[in-house]
Scaffold this active site. Structure first.
Site, PDB file in Angstrom:
ATOM      1  N   LYS A   1      64.274   3.668 -36.626  1.00 38.91           N
ATOM      2  CA  LYS A   1      63.110   3.376 -37.480  1.00 38.91           C
ATOM      3  C   LYS A   1      62.194   2.370 -36.761  1.00 38.91           C
ATOM      4  O   LYS A   1      62.077   2.428 -35.548  1.00 38.91           O
ATOM      5  CB  LYS A   1      63.549   2.880 -38.858  1.00 38.91           C
TER       6      LYS A   1
ATOM      7  N   ASN B   1      68.842   6.670 -35.794  1.00 37.46           N
ATOM      8  CA  ASN B   1      67.412   6.566 -36.105  1.00 37.46           C
ATOM      9  C   ASN B   1      67.070   5.086 -36.246  1.00 37.46           C
ATOM     10  O   ASN B   1      67.405   4.465 -37.240  1.00 37.46           O
ATOM     11  CB  ASN B   1      67.137   7.318 -37.421  1.00 37.46           C
TER      12      ASN B   1
ATOM     13  N   SER C   1      73.602   5.382 -45.432  1.00 32.70           N
ATOM     14  CA  SER C   1      74.557   4.261 -45.470  1.00 32.70           C
ATOM     15  C   SER C   1      75.883   4.571 -44.781  1.00 32.70           C
ATOM     16  O   SER C   1      76.945   4.112 -45.233  1.00 32.70           O
ATOM     17  CB  SER C   1      74.782   3.795 -46.916  1.00 32.70           C
TER      18      SER C   1
ATOM     19  N   GLY D   1      69.776   3.448 -46.706  1.00 33.73           N
ATOM     20  CA  GLY D   1      69.491   2.019 -46.635  1.00 33.73           C
ATOM     21  C   GLY D   1      69.918   1.243 -47.863  1.00 33.73           C
ATOM     22  O   GLY D   1      69.529   0.087 -48.041  1.00 33.73           O
TER      23      GLY D   1
ATOM     24  N   GLU E   1      70.344  14.041 -46.367  1.00 32.72           N
ATOM     25  CA  GLU E   1      70.205  12.597 -46.573  1.00 32.72           C
ATOM     26  C   GLU E   1      69.741  12.325 -47.998  1.00 32.72           C
ATOM     27  O   GLU E   1      68.528  12.308 -48.261  1.00 32.72           O
ATOM     28  CB  GLU E   1      69.176  12.033 -45.590  1.00 32.72           C
TER      29      GLU E   1
ATOM     30  N   GLU F   1      61.680   8.822 -45.551  1.00 39.04           N
ATOM     31  CA  GLU F   1      60.613   7.812 -45.529  1.00 39.04           C
ATOM     32  C   GLU F   1      59.263   8.460 -45.227  1.00 39.04           C
ATOM     33  O   GLU F   1      58.220   8.000 -45.703  1.00 39.04           O
ATOM     34  CB  GLU F   1      60.971   6.699 -44.535  1.00 39.04           C
TER      35      GLU F   1
ATOM     36  N   HIS G   1      61.998  13.268 -42.616  1.00 35.88           N
ATOM     37  CA  HIS G   1      62.811  12.122 -43.050  1.00 35.88           C
ATOM     38  C   HIS G   1      62.297  11.635 -44.410  1.00 35.88           C
ATOM     39  O   HIS G   1      61.099  11.694 -44.686  1.00 35.88           O
ATOM     40  CB  HIS G   1      62.736  10.999 -42.022  1.00 35.88           C
TER      41      HIS G   1
END
Ligand code: PEP
Length: 253
Positions: A11, A9, A213, A173, A167, A97, A95
């Site tokens: 992003k 991904n 990560s 991240g 996730e 985010e 996701h």
């Protein structure tokens, strides 16, 4: 037997040249291998060109989001049909985010899942708890709720087009990867929920990726967990040096 599925991904990263250079390296590396499935998720504007560059390869191209509506006055949105039209075969939905930065809730994610399936796109449906939720021992409630709400109304046949990505928000991240034990517990729980909603056999066929990560130095341990069927990768998917070793993660067994 579930084949490992490694997905990158990107992003809002990379531009035309760096994107095409990266996919050329991935294409060369994967070649005709069929022991692993690989997909990349460029920003919308590069989906078309990346899909062309990967034509004839075994690597799939997807988008990072799509609209829940099929067409119309939705400024700035992209429909599932438009994605399919330019060569996407998959879409990431739910996701963290999208959920936490843009406020997408379970109902919207579920509408997007149906919009994508209606146009023939496969889906990676992401679920994950925040650190506060984990500390409050709410992990199962949160991820089970996201899973069942995200899949509401999805038929058994369509479940076969869905990959689940566990996730944990606190791992995305941050460099703080879940332990094999934490990932194993969450994945086993999610598979149990799938078995309850559908059947054990369907749950057994559904791939559940871990994301958060993942790096070359921790992928081996994660992929050794029986219920971890691959990875959804952010940061480490942006460079061949860090993404290609993840594709080989299972080989290290
Ligand atoms: C992600 O965005 O899905 C992700 C897992 O990111 P990272 O690998 O950078 O933690």
């Amino acid at each position: 037997m579930r084949k490992p599925f490694i997905a990158g991904n990107w992003k809002m990263n990379l531009e035309r040249k760096s994107a095409l250079d990266l996919v050329a390296r991935i294409k060369e590396h994967v070649g005709a291998r069929d022991d692993v499935d690989v997909a990349v998720f460029p920003p919308f504007v590069y989906v078309d060109e990346v899909a062309r560059a990967l034509r004839g390869s075994k690597i799939a191209v997807g988008a990072q989001n799509c609209c829940d509506e099929p067409h119309g006055a939705f400024t700035g949105e992209i429909s599932a049909a438009q994605l399919a039209d330019v060569g996407a075969t998959l879409v990431i939905l739910g996701h963290s985010e999208r959920r936490h930065v843009y406020g997408e809730g379970n109902e919207l994610v579920n509408r997007k899942v149906h919009a994508a399936l209606d146009k023939g796109l496969a889906v990676i449906l992401c679920v994950g708890e925040t650190l506060e939720q984990r500390q409050a021992k709410q992990t199962e409630k949160v991820i089970g709720g996201q899973l069942t709400a995200g899949l509401a109304g999805v038929s058994a046949r369509d479940l076969l087009k869905i990959t689940i990505a566990y996730e944990p928000v606190w791992a995305i991240g941050t460099g703080q990867v879940a332990t094999a034990k934490q990932a194993g517990e969450a994945h086993a729980y999610l598979r149990g929920v799938l078995g309850g909603v559908y059947t054990d056999s369907l749950a057994d066929q559904t791939r559940i990726q871990y994301g958060g990560s993942v790096k070359p130095d921790n992928v081996k341990e994660l992929l050794l967990v029986p219920d971890v069927d691959g990875c959804l990768v952010g940061g480490a998917s942006l460079k061949a040096e860090t993404f290609l070793p993840l594709i080989d993660g299972r080989r290290m067994r």
